[in-house]
Scaffold this motif. Structure first.
Motif, short mmCIF file in Angstrom:
data_model
loop_
_atom_site.label_atom_id
_atom_site.label_comp_id
_atom_site.label_asym_id
_atom_site.label_seq_id
_atom_site.Cartn_x
_atom_site.Cartn_y
_atom_site.Cartn_z
N GLU A 23 0.84 -1.19 0.00
CA GLU A 23 0.00 0.00 0.00
C GLU A 23 0.88 1.24 0.00
OE1 GLU A 23 -3.07 0.23 3.00
OE2 GLU A 23 -3.36 -1.93 2.97
N CYS A 24 0.37 2.27 -0.64
CA CYS A 24 1.04 3.57 -0.61
C CYS A 24 -0.04 4.64 -0.61
CB CYS A 24 1.95 3.73 -1.83
SG CYS A 24 2.65 5.38 -2.00
N HIS A 25 -0.04 5.45 0.45
CA HIS A 25 -1.07 6.47 0.60
C HIS A 25 -0.44 7.86 0.73
CE1 HIS A 25 -3.97 3.25 1.59
NE2 HIS A 25 -2.97 2.72 2.25
N TYR A 74 3.89 10.48 2.71
CA TYR A 74 3.38 9.18 2.30
C TYR A 74 3.38 8.20 3.46
CZ TYR A 74 3.35 10.23 -2.68
OH TYR A 74 3.05 10.75 -3.90
N THR A 119 -10.46 7.55 4.28
CA THR A 119 -9.57 6.61 4.95
C THR A 119 -8.63 7.39 5.86
OG1 THR A 119 -9.65 5.12 3.05
CG2 THR A 119 -7.85 4.80 4.61
N LYS A 130 -6.39 1.61 11.04
CA LYS A 130 -6.83 2.10 9.74
C LYS A 130 -8.35 2.15 9.73
CE LYS A 130 -6.45 1.12 4.77
NZ LYS A 130 -5.95 0.13 3.78
N VAL A 149 -6.00 10.23 4.65
CA VAL A 149 -5.53 9.80 3.33
C VAL A 149 -6.16 10.66 2.25
CG1 VAL A 149 -5.56 7.95 1.63
CG2 VAL A 149 -5.07 7.45 4.04
N SER A 207 -4.68 7.19 -2.68
CA SER A 207 -4.01 5.90 -2.45
C SER A 207 -3.52 5.33 -3.78
CB SER A 207 -4.97 4.92 -1.77
OG SER A 207 -5.36 5.42 -0.52
N VAL A 241 -2.75 0.17 -3.79
CA VAL A 241 -3.47 -0.66 -2.84
C VAL A 241 -3.60 -2.04 -3.45
CG1 VAL A 241 -5.58 -1.07 -1.54
CG2 VAL A 241 -4.79 1.27 -1.88
#
Lengths: 158, 158
Positions: A96-98, A106, B66, B109, B140, B143, B146
DNA sequence: TATGAGGCAGCATTTTATGCTGCGAATTCT
DNA sequence: AGAATTCGCAGCATAAAATGCTGCCTCATA
């Protein structure tokens, strides 16, 4: 296209059990198999359902380490974000990368074979000169809650 | 029970497409349908496969937010963790909860309907006297990555 | 109230799942 | 090294599911 209560129920059930047969699903949502299948196809076609996936207990296959990493970039132009992203996309272990607000840029989630592999990856990323200013790692010791699905029920009460 | 290369390939393919038919899966892993199905059943029974899930594009259903939340507890006895967890478990919008090392105790989360709902939940949790000392929220914005699956390929090269 | 459109049930056909039988390869014991 | 044993495979047969089609009912609309 707008979704009715039955569509939401279908999404809910398919989220719980992605391999339910159409016949069983039809019973759960009080339809006969054919219209039920038509709705599922439509939900897939329209992109409400993006795919189906088996949930693997990766811990049973061997030791793994999950790490959350907060990353700050040196600069914040479009190109800085893009360069960082294109490097991170190539790393399989990044699941995951947010982009986040609140002190960091990030939030990454890694699943690696261990702390050694994680450090190797981070060294490689920082050496790559992709504009990483600093980062902070949270090593996961235990994950009491990991849901495979979105909270459909609370967002769209049925 | 130990897994061979074919089992890993099966897990990999089922992770990519959880609704693939057994016939197609058998072709991909170079087996005939029956032994392939036997292996899948075994992988399920032994817990390597925990379930199947449809991936829902929840953003298409309506606006969602999120948030990653770092939580520090006041005390760190067994009972403090347990009390916190049992409260958090009841919140549908918490999709993950990880015990982490590195400055904070838990990384949560959330998937919520919006910042209002998030704040309501956090107010309720902090008012509940479940030992939350402080928390920090990362909202967030986007994203870019994911993944629905674990990096099987990098952990178990095929 | 009449008319049209959308969605449903039920049926028929094709495809898939699933249990069974016998064969072949690899392994172990003598 | 040879023989016996075990494990896993392919292929077949049966049961179940997916899927496309037809006609009916219901709800909305004029």
């Amino acid at each position: 296209m707008k979704l009715d209560r039955i569509d939401i129920k279908i999404l809910y059930e398919l989220q719980k059990n992605g391999r339910i047969t159409n016949v069983e699903l039809a019973e759960l949502v009080n339809l006969s198999p054919s219209p039920c299948l038509m709705r599922v196809k439509k939900l897939q076609q329209e992109g409400y359902i993006e795919g189906y996936s088996a949930q693997i207990n990766i811990g049973k296959l061997g030791q793994t380490l999950t790490v959350f990493t907060e990353v700050t970039l040196k600069n914040h132009r479009q190109i800085d974000f893009a360069r960082f992203l294109s490097a991170v996309e190539k790393v399989d272990q990044v699941v995951e990368c947010h982009l986040v607000s609140g002190g960091y840029d990030y939030m990454l989630k890694f699943v690696t074979a261990g702390i050694g592999e994680y450090q190797t990856i981070m060294e490689r990323l920082t050496d790559m000169d992709i504009g990483i200013d600093k980062y902070f790692s949270f090593v996961v010791l235990k994950s009491p809650i990991v849901k495979a699905h979105m909270p459909l029920t609370s967002l769209f009460p049925m």
